[in-house]
Scaffold this motif. Structure first.
Motif, PDB file in Angstrom:
ATOM      1  N   ARG A   1     115.859  80.343 -23.045  1.00  0.00           N
ATOM      2  CA  ARG A   1     116.272  81.641 -22.530  1.00  0.00           C
ATOM      3  C   ARG A   1     116.830  82.590 -23.584  1.00  0.00           C
ATOM      4  NH1 ARG A   1     115.117  82.707 -17.842  1.00  0.00           N
ATOM      5  NH2 ARG A   1     114.675  81.036 -16.385  1.00  0.00           N
ATOM      6  N   ARG A   2     117.560  82.024 -24.543  1.00  0.00           N
ATOM      7  CA  ARG A   2     118.159  82.895 -25.544  1.00  0.00           C
ATOM      8  C   ARG A   2     117.068  83.592 -26.364  1.00  0.00           C
ATOM      9  NH1 ARG A   2     122.212  85.005 -24.416  1.00  0.00           N
ATOM     10  NH2 ARG A   2     123.936  83.623 -24.814  1.00  0.00           N
TER      11      ARG A   2
ATOM     12  N   GLY B   1     120.315  93.290 -19.928  1.00  0.00           N
ATOM     13  CA  GLY B   1     120.412  91.944 -20.502  1.00  0.00           C
ATOM     14  C   GLY B   1     121.705  91.234 -20.143  1.00  0.00           C
TER      15      GLY B   1
ATOM     16  N   TRP C   1     121.295  89.870 -16.580  1.00  0.00           N
ATOM     17  CA  TRP C   1     120.295  88.820 -16.473  1.00  0.00           C
ATOM     18  C   TRP C   1     120.794  87.524 -17.114  1.00  0.00           C
ATOM     19  CZ3 TRP C   1     117.471  87.947 -12.911  1.00  0.00           C
ATOM     20  CH2 TRP C   1     116.336  87.177 -12.983  1.00  0.00           C
ATOM     21  N   ASP C   2     121.409  87.655 -18.284  1.00  0.00           N
ATOM     22  CA  ASP C   2     121.953  86.455 -18.926  1.00  0.00           C
ATOM     23  C   ASP C   2     123.067  85.856 -18.077  1.00  0.00           C
ATOM     24  OD1 ASP C   2     120.175  86.686 -20.939  1.00  0.00           O
ATOM     25  OD2 ASP C   2     121.578  87.363 -22.467  1.00  0.00           O
TER      26      ASP C   2
ATOM     27  N   LEU D   1     122.998  91.673 -28.527  1.00  0.00           N
ATOM     28  CA  LEU D   1     122.989  92.472 -27.303  1.00  0.00           C
ATOM     29  C   LEU D   1     124.177  93.428 -27.296  1.00  0.00           C
ATOM     30  CD1 LEU D   1     121.977  93.142 -24.425  1.00  0.00           C
ATOM     31  CD2 LEU D   1     123.296  91.213 -23.588  1.00  0.00           C
TER      32      LEU D   1
ATOM     33  N   TYR E   1     114.041  84.134 -25.488  1.00  0.00           N
ATOM     34  CA  TYR E   1     113.363  85.074 -24.596  1.00  0.00           C
ATOM     35  C   TYR E   1     114.177  86.369 -24.474  1.00  0.00           C
ATOM     36  CZ  TYR E   1     111.888  87.046 -20.119  1.00  0.00           C
ATOM     37  OH  TYR E   1     111.484  87.900 -19.127  1.00  0.00           O
ATOM     38  N   SER E   2     115.500  86.223 -24.272  1.00  0.00           N
ATOM     39  CA  SER E   2     116.379  87.396 -24.150  1.00  0.00           C
ATOM     40  C   SER E   2     116.305  88.250 -25.409  1.00  0.00           C
ATOM     41  CB  SER E   2     117.833  86.964 -23.957  1.00  0.00           C
ATOM     42  OG  SER E   2     118.012  86.435 -22.692  1.00  0.00           O
ATOM     43  N   ARG E   3     116.280  87.595 -26.558  1.00  0.00           N
ATOM     44  CA  ARG E   3     116.237  88.350 -27.821  1.00  0.00           C
ATOM     45  C   ARG E   3     114.938  89.145 -27.941  1.00  0.00           C
ATOM     46  NH1 ARG E   3     119.565  84.019 -30.179  1.00  0.00           N
ATOM     47  NH2 ARG E   3     121.462  85.066 -30.857  1.00  0.00           N
TER      48      ARG E   3
END
Lengths: 190, 305
Positions: free
Chosen positions: A66-67, A98, A101-102, A113, A69-71
């Motif tokens: 996930r991290r 973000g 969502w995180d 972020l 993907y978030s980046r």
């Protein structure tokens, strides 16, 4: 300042976010903006990144993915922000989405972020209230409607955390929502 | 920090205490109970720190004030708390005078009667929000579908649907285990605990438990060690509690069961492999205890405690 002046392709950049939880009617509002010739995001960058990740992994995202993907999503949002140089533009979600969502996935905000939220500021944020039918009892996918509501609320909180004062747009027909958005565009301060 | 219930009078009192300075909420504000509300804890970026909780409470109150749609009190509430443009930084006396004028009340009446009403309404909204965040370990609610399921082309919608899918799979495992536990209890009552049918049903219950552990492991891998949004925190394996009583299983045995179900998900394969597995003896004891449970069952004899 009227809309024509704001849209002026030679004028200073004005960036407005349209956001909200799933089923808030974002797509219809963005379509309506496009139909009126108002510059707006076409599609959603996160979608392609999500598809790409799934294709590459051959499975759904896991907590360990996930991290990264978030980046990647963040990079896409930044690129979309910086490429816009003149005139008004509406964005399909913004960088502070973000946070929400995180948070939904139990992840703390990460430095990039936070930095990006400070660096790339939007002129206003419009949060679309969930559409009435989103709590419909016969919608099996969203039987757990609290979860959808939680996503929505965490997104809103993300914008507060980033220092915004969101403007809430009530559930309505897309055209009326767009009227409401345009009537609430804050006057530029520069 | 887990969210908690707060008496409404105390919430109203703490909301009222915010009036003097208005929003934003200062670091020294007396909001020790409000920052423990579930909705606040869930929104905080770092629920372990007071400043983060205060920031979350501030955001939540601003949102609620923005949504305060009461025809008579909405604007007054926003002015009173200083969130209307141009009101931040004014003294309470100044904000009160403007709020009273906006709502058409004489200022003393407003202070004595209307302010408490606004604070009580806001406290009520905070309470309702906290209730919305009380996820708990509840099976997804089902309803009669009258239309096809269509998802918007939105990543968030896809992901929420995928999580719902994972939860539905988990709960299906819980109900399947429950069905087998009930079957074992009924057969033990009808035929006795050592009857072949009872033993077979107990073996099936263990297989169902192993499948549930496997589903829980998949959930963990996708979403982490606790069910998203559940309050209090619930590990996916703990859903087995909801199926009904069954003998405790050590973590080591649970890990073996998970691995076994991964390789042999079918009932017959599982039953065929179990006797030669490292947990054969524990499995035998478990099935015997399920078919003929010790009486009375002590509370501490719960699985996964």
């Amino acid at each position: 300042m009227d809309l024509t002046t704001l849209i002026d392709p030679l004028g200073p950049p004005r960036r407005y976010v349209i956001t909200g939880g799933p089923s808030a009617g974002k797509e219809a509002v963005l379509d309506e903006l496009a139909a009126r010739g108002i510059p707006a995001t076409d599609g959603e960058p996160a979608r392609e990144i999500y598809r790409k990740h799934r294709d590459r992994l051959g499975r759904h995202l896991q907590v360990g993915d996930r991290r990264e993907y978030s980046r990647e999503v963040l990079e896409a949002f930044i690129a979309e922000y910086t490429v816009h140089k003149h005139g008004l533009r509406f964005y399909n979600r913004g960088i502070p989405d973000g946070y929400g969502w995180d948070a939904f996935f139990g992840l703390a905000p990460y430095p990039e972020l936070e930095q990006a939220s400070r660096t790339y500021q939007y002129d206003a944020v419009f949060v679309l209230d969930p559409l009435d039918d989103f709590e419909s009892e016969d919608d099996l996918v969203f039987a757990k409607d609290r979860e959808i509501r939680r996503v929505h609320e965490l997104i809103v909180q993300g914008y507060y955390d980033a220092g915004y004062r969101p403007i809430f747009i009530a559930a309505d027909e897309p055209a009326r929502r767009v009227d409401q958005i345009l009537a609430n565009i804050p006057a530029p301060t520069d | 920090m887990a969210g908690q219930q707060v008496p409404s009078a105390l919430m109203t009192q703490q909301v009222h205490g915010l009036l003097r300075a208005g929003l934003p909420i200062g670091d020294t504000a007396q909001v020790q109970d409000l920052i423990c509300l579930r909705g606040v804890v869930a929104r905080a970026l770092d629920p372990g720190t007071r400043s983060s909780l205060i920031r979350a409470l501030d955001g939540l109150l601003r949102w609620q004030l923005a949504r305060f749609e009461h025809p008579r009190l909405g604007d007054a509430a926003r002015i009173l708390f200083g969130v209307t443009r141009g009101m931040s930084g004014l003294t309470l006396t100044e904000r009160r005078a403007r709020a009273a004028a906006a709502s058409g009340y004489e200022v003393h009446h407003f202070r004595k009667r209307i302010e408490p009403e606004i604070c009580a309404r806001l406290a009520g909204m905070l309470s309702a929000d906290a209730e919305d965040f009380a996820g708990g370990a509840v099976a997804p609610r089902l309803g009669r579908a009258r239309r096809p399921t269509r998802l918007g082309a939105d990543v968030f919608a896809w992901e929420v649907a995928e999580h719902e899918q994972a939860l539905a799979a988990l709960w299906s495992g819980v109900y399947a285990l429950r069905a087998e536990l009930l079957a074992t209890a009924r057969l033990a009552s009808m035929n006795g605990p050592r009857h072949e049918q009872t033993r077979s049903s107990a073996n099936n219950a263990l297989w169902r438990l192993a499948l549930l552990y496997r589903q829980a492991a998949a959930y963990r891998q996708a979403y982490g060690p606790r069910l998203l949004g559940a309050d209090p925190n619930t590990a996916p394996e703990q859903l087995a509690h909801f199926a009904g009583w069954h003998p405790p299983v050590s973590r080591t045995t649970a890990a073996h069961l998970t691995a076994l179900a991964e390789i042999h998900p079918g009932a017959e394969q599982f039953a065929g492999t179990l006797p030669s597995s490292p947990i054969a003896a524990e499995a035998e004891v478990w099935c015997s205890a399920l078919a003929d449970p010790p009486s009375p069952i002590r509370e501490e004899q719960q699985p996964w405690t």
